[in-house]
Design a protein around this motif. Structure first.
Motif, PDB file in Angstrom:
ATOM      1  N   ARG A   1     126.305  40.616  51.354  1.00 44.44           N
ATOM      2  CA  ARG A   1     124.913  40.924  51.240  1.00 44.44           C
ATOM      3  C   ARG A   1     124.745  41.576  49.830  1.00 44.44           C
ATOM      4  N   THR A   2     125.560  42.579  49.529  1.00 47.62           N
ATOM      5  CA  THR A   2     125.354  43.584  48.426  1.00 47.62           C
ATOM      6  C   THR A   2     125.583  42.651  47.083  1.00 47.62           C
ATOM      7  N   MET A   3     126.672  41.740  47.264  1.00 43.79           N
ATOM      8  CA  MET A   3     127.073  40.963  46.114  1.00 43.79           C
ATOM      9  C   MET A   3     125.915  39.912  45.560  1.00 43.79           C
ATOM     10  N   LEU A   4     125.394  39.288  46.781  1.00 45.07           N
ATOM     11  CA  LEU A   4     124.203  38.428  46.377  1.00 45.07           C
ATOM     12  C   LEU A   4     122.884  39.032  45.911  1.00 45.07           C
ATOM     13  N   ALA A   5     122.709  40.265  46.657  1.00 45.06           N
ATOM     14  CA  ALA A   5     121.547  41.086  46.194  1.00 45.06           C
ATOM     15  C   ALA A   5     121.487  41.425  44.775  1.00 45.06           C
ATOM     16  N   ALA A   6     122.884  41.222  44.164  1.00 44.74           N
ATOM     17  CA  ALA A   6     122.842  41.603  42.590  1.00 44.74           C
ATOM     18  C   ALA A   6     122.560  40.356  41.860  1.00 44.74           C
ATOM     19  N   ARG A   7     122.303  39.214  42.435  1.00 43.45           N
ATOM     20  CA  ARG A   7     121.984  38.088  41.930  1.00 43.45           C
ATOM     21  C   ARG A   7     122.889  37.469  40.712  1.00 43.45           C
ATOM     22  N   PRO A   8     124.284  37.395  40.823  1.00 42.38           N
ATOM     23  CA  PRO A   8     125.307  37.249  39.864  1.00 42.38           C
ATOM     24  C   PRO A   8     124.820  35.569  39.547  1.00 42.38           C
ATOM     25  N   ASP A   9     125.122  35.416  38.368  1.00 38.12           N
ATOM     26  CA  ASP A   9     125.051  34.051  37.604  1.00 38.12           C
ATOM     27  C   ASP A   9     126.251  33.271  37.646  1.00 38.12           C
TER      28      ASP A   9
END
Lengths: 281, 71
Positions: free
Chosen positions: A43-51
């Motif tokens: 959830r934290t990773m996807l909240a950072a919206r990585p390309d």
């Protein structure tokens, strides 16, 4: 200017049935606790919206054979397939039902590969290697039903001697960090595997781990003592069964000098399980 | 380079179902053309995984060969 927006490492057999069968109820319970932690990390990773999501992992002689085993390999191309293998081993069967194809971040992969060659990293390139549990078990647990960011799979040879040195893996991670910094993308980076299991790759020792070694590694990671980690020898990693720490060394190079935050550490007896994050934002 | 040949056989056992079936039926015949020592051949024929591992066989191959491997 690009940046690493999320960085983490975690064990990569996230399969309760496997540990339930081979270790027993406490093995199942421990990996279920780890899976809950990894889901929260996702959830934290996807909240950072990585390309893009760089995944650093190893092959278990599913993709590469003794005919040729690259020290490090970048998967290039536009898509990558999930490994499908008749009569696959239990924890690869756990991938059944996942998407069969994943998009790659072609531009980032090409930059890591091509700039690497220019700067002295003789990475191998693969256009066809599929992904096994080492990649997709963590990615699917992190992302759940949400689509994974375009992937950049990066293999490290952790098991077929001679292995790359820990310091060289760290240097490869520094290279990835430079490529990201010079590019336009926000990038998540994860490393998978470990901790200690299969000491000396000895069948007679399957079922044991070197918890004392792993406790020392965890302390070094928390302290951000990357020089001590770079100084680890292949002999130490082999004897302790911590071969897959080489994957982590690439990530540590990418995030250095950041220190790790331990999200999970469990001593199962057969293997030591872990999940860690690095504050990179 | 026996270590290479031991692992080539193990890799074929993992990946090639027809080869694996022939090995299970008649291991000595399947190994006849391989560059293996007598000790290696005997370890294969007995399917002595610990001995194959001691002789250089990859742990990850030995535990992942369908119907023969496994922990």
């Amino acid at each position: 200017m690009g940046k690493i927006v999320y960085a983490a490492a975690m064990s990569h057999v996230l399969a309760p049935d496997y540990y339930g069968k081979n270790v027993g109820p406490h093995g199942r319970k421990m990996v279920e606790e780890l899976i809950d932690v990894v889901r929260d990390m996702g959830r934290t990773m996807l909240a950072a919206r990585p390309d893009a999501l760089v995944v650093i992992a190893d092959d278990h002689l599913n993709v590469f054979s003794f005919d040729a085993v690259p020290a490090m390999c970048v998967r290039i191309g536009r898509f990558v397939e999930r490994m499908v293998q008749a009569d696959a081993i239990e924890f690869d069967r756990a991938l059944d039902g996942l998407p069969e194809r994943y998009p790659l971040h072609e531009d980032l992969a090409n930059r890591i590969l091509e700039r690497g060659i220019e700067e002295g990293f003789d990475f191998a390139a693969s256009w066809s290697a599929p992904l096994d549990h080492a990649f997709l078990s963590p990615v699917s647990t992190l992302c759940g039903a949400r689509p994974a960011p375009p992937l950049v799979p990066f293999w490290v040879n952790c098991f077929v001697a001679p292995l790359p040195m820990a310091r060289r893996c760290f240097a490869a991670g520094r290279h990835i960090a430079r490529v990201v910094a010079d590019g336009p993308w926000d990038v998540a980076v994860i490393a998978t595997g470990g901790l200690s299991h299969f000491p000396e790759l000895s069948l007679a020792r399957v079922g044991t781990s070197d918890a004392a070694f792993d406790r020392r590694i965890v302390r070094l990671l928390e302290a951000g003592d990357h020089e001590a980690l770079c100084a680890l020898t292949t002999k130490e990693l082999h004897e302790s069964g911590s071969h897959e720490l080489l994957n982590w060394m690439v990530l540590i190079g990418a995030v250095s000098p950041a220190a790790a935050k331990v999200r999970f550490f469990g001593e199962m007896g057969r293997i030591d399980l872990a999940a860690m994050e690095w504050s990179v934002r | 380079m026996s270590r290479y040949d031991v692992n080539v056989i193990l890799y074929k056992l993992k990946k090639d179902a027809a080869f694996r079936t022939r090995f299970q039926v008649s291991p000595r015949a399947v190994l006849a053309g391989a560059d293996l020592s007598d000790e290696e051949v005997e370890a294969f024929v007995r399917w002595d995984t610990r001995r194959l591992n001691e002789l250089g066989g990859s742990l990850h191959l030995l535990v992942s060969i369908p119907h023969l491997g496994g922990h």
